[in-house]
Write a protein that holds these residues in place. Structure first.
Motif, PDB file in Angstrom:
ATOM      1  N   HIS A   1       0.698 -26.514  13.053  1.00 39.17           N
ATOM      2  CA  HIS A   1       1.835 -26.702  11.899  1.00 39.17           C
ATOM      3  C   HIS A   1       0.099 -26.483  10.426  1.00 39.17           C
ATOM      4  O   HIS A   1       1.112 -26.691   9.843  1.00 39.17           O
ATOM      5  CB  HIS A   1       1.910 -28.672  12.011  1.00 39.17           C
TER       6      HIS A   1
ATOM      7  N   GLU B   1       0.349 -23.372   9.552  1.00 37.01           N
ATOM      8  CA  GLU B   1       0.948 -22.558   9.105  1.00 37.01           C
ATOM      9  C   GLU B   1       1.267 -23.314   8.146  1.00 37.01           C
ATOM     10  O   GLU B   1       2.193 -21.938   7.252  1.00 37.01           O
ATOM     11  CB  GLU B   1       2.808 -22.553  10.138  1.00 37.01           C
TER      12      GLU B   1
ATOM     13  N   LYS C   1      11.022 -21.955   7.685  1.00 36.27           N
ATOM     14  CA  LYS C   1       8.793 -21.173   8.584  1.00 36.27           C
ATOM     15  C   LYS C   1       9.225 -20.885   9.678  1.00 36.27           C
ATOM     16  O   LYS C   1      10.321 -21.301  10.238  1.00 36.27           O
ATOM     17  CB  LYS C   1       8.016 -22.573   8.125  1.00 36.27           C
TER      18      LYS C   1
ATOM     19  N   GLY D   1       7.855 -21.990  12.153  1.00 35.58           N
ATOM     20  CA  GLY D   1       8.027 -23.386  13.840  1.00 35.58           C
ATOM     21  C   GLY D   1       7.153 -23.569  14.582  1.00 35.58           C
ATOM     22  O   GLY D   1       7.561 -23.308  15.630  1.00 35.58           O
TER      23      GLY D   1
ATOM     24  N   ASN E   1       5.957 -25.542  17.673  1.00 38.99           N
ATOM     25  CA  ASN E   1       7.513 -26.263  17.936  1.00 38.99           C
ATOM     26  C   ASN E   1       7.064 -25.518  19.341  1.00 38.99           C
ATOM     27  O   ASN E   1       7.908 -25.742  20.181  1.00 38.99           O
ATOM     28  CB  ASN E   1       8.566 -26.005  17.783  1.00 38.99           C
TER      29      ASN E   1
ATOM     30  N   SER F   1       5.890 -33.969  19.717  1.00 34.67           N
ATOM     31  CA  SER F   1       6.533 -33.499  17.792  1.00 34.67           C
ATOM     32  C   SER F   1       6.401 -34.503  17.254  1.00 34.67           C
ATOM     33  O   SER F   1       6.053 -34.055  16.231  1.00 34.67           O
ATOM     34  CB  SER F   1       7.810 -32.941  18.498  1.00 34.67           C
TER      35      SER F   1
ATOM     36  N   SER G   1      11.051 -33.034   7.420  1.00 40.70           N
ATOM     37  CA  SER G   1      10.141 -33.086   8.389  1.00 40.70           C
ATOM     38  C   SER G   1      10.523 -33.906   9.976  1.00 40.70           C
ATOM     39  O   SER G   1      10.224 -32.939  10.598  1.00 40.70           O
ATOM     40  CB  SER G   1       8.341 -32.465   8.798  1.00 40.70           C
TER      41      SER G   1
ATOM     42  N   ALA H   1      12.558 -32.596  13.102  1.00 43.71           N
ATOM     43  CA  ALA H   1      12.299 -33.570  14.652  1.00 43.71           C
ATOM     44  C   ALA H   1      12.888 -33.795  15.186  1.00 43.71           C
ATOM     45  O   ALA H   1      12.589 -33.751  16.773  1.00 43.71           O
ATOM     46  CB  ALA H   1      10.672 -34.037  14.394  1.00 43.71           C
TER      47      ALA H   1
ATOM     48  N   SER I   1      16.313 -32.629  16.064  1.00 40.89           N
ATOM     49  CA  SER I   1      15.579 -31.108  17.565  1.00 40.89           C
ATOM     50  C   SER I   1      15.811 -32.136  18.647  1.00 40.89           C
ATOM     51  O   SER I   1      16.058 -31.991  19.799  1.00 40.89           O
ATOM     52  CB  SER I   1      14.553 -30.882  17.031  1.00 40.89           C
TER      53      SER I   1
ATOM     54  N   SER J   1      15.678 -25.655  17.362  1.00 39.54           N
ATOM     55  CA  SER J   1      15.983 -25.125  16.099  1.00 39.54           C
ATOM     56  C   SER J   1      17.208 -25.273  15.296  1.00 39.54           C
ATOM     57  O   SER J   1      17.045 -25.795  14.223  1.00 39.54           O
ATOM     58  CB  SER J   1      15.150 -22.882  15.956  1.00 39.54           C
TER      59      SER J   1
ATOM     60  N   HIS K   1      17.054 -29.055  13.817  1.00 41.77           N
ATOM     61  CA  HIS K   1      15.761 -29.083  13.090  1.00 41.77           C
ATOM     62  C   HIS K   1      16.615 -28.782  11.623  1.00 41.77           C
ATOM     63  O   HIS K   1      16.758 -29.388  11.126  1.00 41.77           O
ATOM     64  CB  HIS K   1      14.647 -27.928  13.622  1.00 41.77           C
TER      65      HIS K   1
ATOM     66  N   ASN L   1      10.385 -17.921  19.387  1.00 39.40           N
ATOM     67  CA  ASN L   1       9.444 -18.797  19.535  1.00 39.40           C
ATOM     68  C   ASN L   1       9.650 -19.304  20.442  1.00 39.40           C
ATOM     69  O   ASN L   1       8.276 -18.738  21.891  1.00 39.40           O
ATOM     70  CB  ASN L   1       9.485 -20.404  18.515  1.00 39.40           C
TER      71      ASN L   1
END
Length: 171
Positions: free
Chosen positions: A25, A28, A39, A41, A44, A63, A85, A89, A92, A117, A120, A156
């Motif tokens: 995280h 990234e 982004k 993610g 994840n 998470s 964020s 989270a 999701s 995703s 999110h 992902n």
């Protein structure tokens, strides 16, 4: 030091996976984003692997620890970025939980990843609209964010599936 605290093997696993997700995280966060707020993610991926190996509760811990600790490390705790964020989270995790208890045997990693995703990014969009930019124009981003959510969810899931296959073959 309190000698009554017992650290379990479960606690160690959650901490290790959360640490890995936090590192990803934070790394990234330094990548430029082609579209503001979009982004991949990549952290994840860790959540997906944990979900399929240890279940929803483990994945939820990983998470949420990633969001809180990552925001502390990046200096965004209690900022708009943190709330976006966190909302993503939570949404999701809620979607993953529903799938986990109802459709787990019919939905694979790709399905879980895409649903998480898209949930999110949609939660983030709604929170941004509700708290920060209460203008209907922001909702015009919905199609772009859904496409990004599907794309990065698939991306992902492919990576997580590849890692999972390697883990199964080596263990």
């Amino acid at each position: 030091m309190n000698k009554n605290i017992q650290i379990t093997e479960e606690d160690r696993k959650i901490a290790a996976f959360a640490a890995l997700a936090i590192v990803i995280h934070v790394l990234e966060s330094s990548f430029p984003s082609p579209v503001p707020g979009v982004k991949p993610g990549l952290a994840n991926i860790v959540t997906l692997l944990v979900l399929f190996r240890y279940g929803w509760r483990f994945a939820a811990w990983v998470s949420l620890l990633r969001v809180v600790a990552g925001s502390l490390l990046l200096g965004t705790f209690m900022s708009p970025t943190f709330f976006l964020s966190l909302s993503g989270a939570l949404a999701s995790l809620f979607a993953l939980g529903l799938l986990w208890i109802s459709l787990r045997s019919w939905v694979g990693m790709v399905g879980f990843s895409i649903v998480a995703s898209v949930s999110h990014v949609m939660a983030q969009l709604l929170v941004a609209w509700w708290l920060f930019i209460p203008h209907p124009g922001i909702l015009a981003l919905t199609p772009i964010l859904i496409v990004a959510g599907v794309f990065f969810g698939l991306f992902n899931a492919i990576i997580a599936s590849s890692i999972e296959k390697r883990l199964v073959n080596t263990v």
